[in-house]
Design a protein around this motif. Structure first.
Motif, PDB file in Angstrom:
ATOM      1  N   GLY A 157       0.850  -1.546   0.040  1.00 15.21           N
ATOM      2  CA  GLY A 157       0.186  -0.213   0.159  1.00 15.21           C
ATOM      3  C   GLY A 157       0.697   1.273   0.586  1.00 15.21           C
ATOM      4  O   GLY A 157       0.280   2.643  -0.439  1.00 15.21           O
ATOM      5  N   ARG A 158       1.933   1.380   0.712  1.00 19.09           N
ATOM      6  CA  ARG A 158       3.174   2.311   0.152  1.00 19.09           C
ATOM      7  C   ARG A 158       3.874   2.219  -0.773  1.00 19.09           C
ATOM      8  O   ARG A 158       3.524   1.458  -1.940  1.00 19.09           O
ATOM      9  N   TRP A 159       4.505   3.475  -1.439  1.00 18.25           N
ATOM     10  CA  TRP A 159       5.234   4.312  -2.349  1.00 18.25           C
ATOM     11  C   TRP A 159       6.479   3.972  -2.699  1.00 18.25           C
ATOM     12  O   TRP A 159       7.032   4.220  -1.580  1.00 18.25           O
ATOM     13  N   GLU A 160       6.426   3.611  -3.694  1.00 14.05           N
ATOM     14  CA  GLU A 160       8.009   3.725  -3.912  1.00 14.05           C
ATOM     15  C   GLU A 160       8.552   3.683  -5.242  1.00 14.05           C
ATOM     16  O   GLU A 160       7.578   3.684  -6.254  1.00 14.05           O
ATOM     17  N   LEU A 161       9.612   4.277  -5.806  1.00 15.02           N
ATOM     18  CA  LEU A 161      10.538   3.897  -7.109  1.00 15.02           C
ATOM     19  C   LEU A 161      10.804   3.099  -7.446  1.00 15.02           C
ATOM     20  O   LEU A 161      11.727   2.288  -7.035  1.00 15.02           O
ATOM     21  N   PRO A 162      10.388   2.437  -8.316  1.00 14.59           N
ATOM     22  CA  PRO A 162      10.840   1.405  -8.719  1.00 14.59           C
ATOM     23  C   PRO A 162      12.212   0.431  -8.988  1.00 14.59           C
ATOM     24  O   PRO A 162      13.159   1.628  -9.963  1.00 14.59           O
ATOM     25  N   GLY A 163      12.277  -0.707  -8.445  1.00 10.53           N
ATOM     26  CA  GLY A 163      13.715  -1.120  -8.617  1.00 10.53           C
ATOM     27  C   GLY A 163      14.203  -2.559  -7.917  1.00 10.53           C
ATOM     28  O   GLY A 163      12.881  -3.295  -7.803  1.00 10.53           O
ATOM     29  N   GLY A 164      15.313  -2.861  -7.529  1.00  8.23           N
ATOM     30  CA  GLY A 164      15.524  -3.393  -6.241  1.00  8.23           C
ATOM     31  C   GLY A 164      16.956  -3.956  -6.667  1.00  8.23           C
ATOM     32  O   GLY A 164      17.954  -3.211  -6.670  1.00  8.23           O
ATOM     33  N   LYS A 165      17.561  -5.529  -6.197  1.00  3.81           N
ATOM     34  CA  LYS A 165      19.028  -5.710  -5.552  1.00  3.81           C
ATOM     35  C   LYS A 165      19.265  -6.132  -7.089  1.00  3.81           C
ATOM     36  O   LYS A 165      19.535  -6.340  -7.700  1.00  3.81           O
ATOM     37  N   GLN A 166      20.899  -4.951  -6.898  1.00  6.07           N
ATOM     38  CA  GLN A 166      22.097  -5.266  -7.594  1.00  6.07           C
ATOM     39  C   GLN A 166      22.669  -7.387  -7.315  1.00  6.07           C
ATOM     40  O   GLN A 166      22.947  -7.748  -6.034  1.00  6.07           O
ATOM     41  N   GLU A 167      22.661  -7.473  -7.927  1.00  2.99           N
ATOM     42  CA  GLU A 167      23.298  -8.639  -8.432  1.00  2.99           C
ATOM     43  C   GLU A 167      24.333  -8.638  -8.621  1.00  2.99           C
ATOM     44  O   GLU A 167      25.561  -8.367  -8.900  1.00  2.99           O
ATOM     45  N   PRO A 168      25.682 -10.190  -7.956  1.00  2.00           N
ATOM     46  CA  PRO A 168      26.726 -10.314  -8.083  1.00  2.00           C
ATOM     47  C   PRO A 168      27.012 -10.394  -9.173  1.00  2.00           C
ATOM     48  O   PRO A 168      26.790 -11.141 -10.440  1.00  2.00           O
ATOM     49  N   GLY A 169      28.025  -9.414  -9.545  1.00  2.55           N
ATOM     50  CA  GLY A 169      28.312  -8.681 -11.678  1.00  2.55           C
ATOM     51  C   GLY A 169      27.655  -8.579 -12.388  1.00  2.55           C
ATOM     52  O   GLY A 169      27.803  -7.722 -13.710  1.00  2.55           O
ATOM     53  N   GLU A 170      27.332  -7.821 -11.769  1.00  3.73           N
ATOM     54  CA  GLU A 170      25.767  -6.491 -12.348  1.00  3.73           C
ATOM     55  C   GLU A 170      26.728  -5.170 -11.809  1.00  3.73           C
ATOM     56  O   GLU A 170      27.529  -5.015 -10.948  1.00  3.73           O
ATOM     57  N   THR A 171      26.472  -4.119 -12.353  1.00  3.60           N
ATOM     58  CA  THR A 171      27.205  -3.456 -12.452  1.00  3.60           C
ATOM     59  C   THR A 171      25.785  -2.163 -11.711  1.00  3.60           C
ATOM     60  O   THR A 171      24.334  -2.925 -11.795  1.00  3.60           O
ATOM     61  N   PRO A 172      25.623  -1.182 -11.468  1.00  2.00           N
ATOM     62  CA  PRO A 172      24.116  -0.503 -10.841  1.00  2.00           C
ATOM     63  C   PRO A 172      23.220  -0.691 -11.847  1.00  2.00           C
ATOM     64  O   PRO A 172      22.332  -0.918 -11.943  1.00  2.00           O
ATOM     65  N   GLU A 173      23.637   0.043 -12.568  1.00  2.00           N
ATOM     66  CA  GLU A 173      23.072   0.260 -14.019  1.00  2.00           C
ATOM     67  C   GLU A 173      22.599  -0.223 -14.802  1.00  2.00           C
ATOM     68  O   GLU A 173      21.130  -0.956 -15.000  1.00  2.00           O
ATOM     69  N   GLN A 174      23.058  -1.679 -14.739  1.00  2.00           N
ATOM     70  CA  GLN A 174      22.916  -3.157 -15.460  1.00  2.00           C
ATOM     71  C   GLN A 174      21.670  -3.720 -14.357  1.00  2.00           C
ATOM     72  O   GLN A 174      20.778  -4.110 -14.678  1.00  2.00           O
ATOM     73  N   ALA A 175      21.897  -3.570 -13.480  1.00  2.00           N
ATOM     74  CA  ALA A 175      20.631  -4.379 -12.449  1.00  2.00           C
ATOM     75  C   ALA A 175      19.744  -3.217 -12.764  1.00  2.00           C
ATOM     76  O   ALA A 175      18.573  -3.800 -12.699  1.00  2.00           O
ATOM     77  N   LEU A 176      19.649  -2.273 -12.776  1.00  2.00           N
ATOM     78  CA  LEU A 176      18.543  -1.301 -12.424  1.00  2.00           C
ATOM     79  C   LEU A 176      17.754  -1.805 -14.305  1.00  2.00           C
ATOM     80  O   LEU A 176      16.214  -1.893 -13.999  1.00  2.00           O
ATOM     81  N   VAL A 177      18.159  -1.626 -15.143  1.00  2.00           N
ATOM     82  CA  VAL A 177      17.826  -1.668 -16.674  1.00  2.00           C
ATOM     83  C   VAL A 177      16.841  -3.420 -16.547  1.00  2.00           C
ATOM     84  O   VAL A 177      15.917  -3.683 -16.955  1.00  2.00           O
ATOM     85  N   ARG A 178      17.527  -3.765 -15.688  1.00  2.00           N
ATOM     86  CA  ARG A 178      17.288  -5.486 -15.507  1.00  2.00           C
ATOM     87  C   ARG A 178      15.766  -5.940 -14.647  1.00  2.00           C
ATOM     88  O   ARG A 178      14.260  -5.800 -14.801  1.00  2.00           O
ATOM     89  N   GLU A 179      15.707  -5.261 -13.659  1.00  2.00           N
ATOM     90  CA  GLU A 179      14.895  -4.850 -12.293  1.00  2.00           C
ATOM     91  C   GLU A 179      13.601  -3.871 -13.319  1.00  2.00           C
ATOM     92  O   GLU A 179      12.552  -4.624 -12.986  1.00  2.00           O
ATOM     93  N   LEU A 180      13.824  -2.842 -13.726  1.00  2.00           N
ATOM     94  CA  LEU A 180      12.758  -2.291 -14.628  1.00  2.00           C
ATOM     95  C   LEU A 180      12.161  -3.093 -14.893  1.00  2.00           C
ATOM     96  O   LEU A 180      10.617  -2.941 -15.912  1.00  2.00           O
ATOM     97  N   ARG A 181      12.465  -4.288 -15.993  1.00  2.00           N
ATOM     98  CA  ARG A 181      11.883  -4.693 -17.656  1.00  2.00           C
ATOM     99  C   ARG A 181      10.887  -5.840 -16.228  1.00  2.00           C
ATOM    100  O   ARG A 181      10.358  -6.051 -16.727  1.00  2.00           O
ATOM    101  N   GLU A 182      11.508  -6.874 -15.536  1.00  2.00           N
ATOM    102  CA  GLU A 182      11.400  -7.417 -14.613  1.00  2.00           C
ATOM    103  C   GLU A 182      10.318  -7.271 -14.496  1.00  2.00           C
ATOM    104  O   GLU A 182       8.700  -7.598 -13.677  1.00  2.00           O
ATOM    105  N   GLU A 183      10.126  -6.189 -12.652  1.00  2.00           N
ATOM    106  CA  GLU A 183       9.292  -5.602 -12.424  1.00  2.00           C
ATOM    107  C   GLU A 183       7.984  -4.107 -13.164  1.00  2.00           C
ATOM    108  O   GLU A 183       7.336  -4.832 -12.834  1.00  2.00           O
ATOM    109  N   LEU A 184       8.496  -3.815 -14.843  1.00  2.00           N
ATOM    110  CA  LEU A 184       7.282  -3.337 -14.911  1.00  2.00           C
ATOM    111  C   LEU A 184       7.258  -3.722 -17.058  1.00  2.00           C
ATOM    112  O   LEU A 184       6.340  -2.881 -17.122  1.00  2.00           O
ATOM    113  N   GLY A 185       7.864  -4.605 -17.101  1.00  2.00           N
ATOM    114  CA  GLY A 185       8.617  -4.830 -18.070  1.00  2.00           C
ATOM    115  C   GLY A 185       8.623  -3.782 -19.837  1.00  2.00           C
ATOM    116  O   GLY A 185       7.771  -3.338 -20.688  1.00  2.00           O
TER     117      GLY A 185
END
Length: 139
Positions: free
Chosen positions: A31-59
């Motif tokens: 019920g609370r709001w956030e900026l979408p995203g998620g955890k950085q995985e080993p071997g990913e840069t933060p930017e790569q993690a963000l692109v992956r997370e937004l693809r998974e969470e929001l398509g």
């Protein structure tokens, strides 16, 4: 190598509006709001993690543009980092851990119940956005 966990979040900004996502899980955050995203995985840069997370969470396909200065502690050993993100393709849909999305105009940023750690991150993003707009006006 640091043992800390980095959670990346995207300030998806389009047509003068910021995308906010309402949590559906876990129960204590629902019920609370956030900026979408998620955890950085080993071997990913933060930017790569963000692109992956937004693809998974929001398509959506996105491009990180600029890191918002600062980071915010989520819990001991875990920090939130935020990037301004450009929407490349797709229409955002709440696919994982969210049940609603909302585009917020600049004057509407305080109209949703942000997660505690997202409040200062959104404020920092708004300051950065305002500074960038001011730079553009001076050019």
């Amino acid at each position: 190598m640091s043992d800390r966990v980095v959670v990346v979040a995207g300030a998806v900004y389009e047509r003068g509006r910021l995308l906010a996502a309402r949590r559906s899980a876990p129960e204590e955050l629902a019920g609370r709001w956030e900026l979408p995203g998620g955890k950085q995985e080993p071997g990913e840069t933060p930017e790569q993690a963000l692109v992956r997370e937004l693809r998974e969470e929001l398509g959506i396909e996105t491009e990180p543009v600029e890191r918002v200065p600062g980071e915010w502690t989520l819990r001991p050993g875990c920090v939130l980092q935020v990037w301004t993100v450009r929407l490349v393709s797709g229409e955002p849909s709440p696919l994982e851990d969210h049940d609603a999305l909302r585009w917020l105009a600049p004057g509407e940023l305080d109209t949703v119940d942000w997660l505690d750690q997202d409040r200062p991150a959104v404020a920092a993003w708004a300051r950065l956005r305002s500074a960038r707009a001011g730079e553009g006006a001076r050019r």
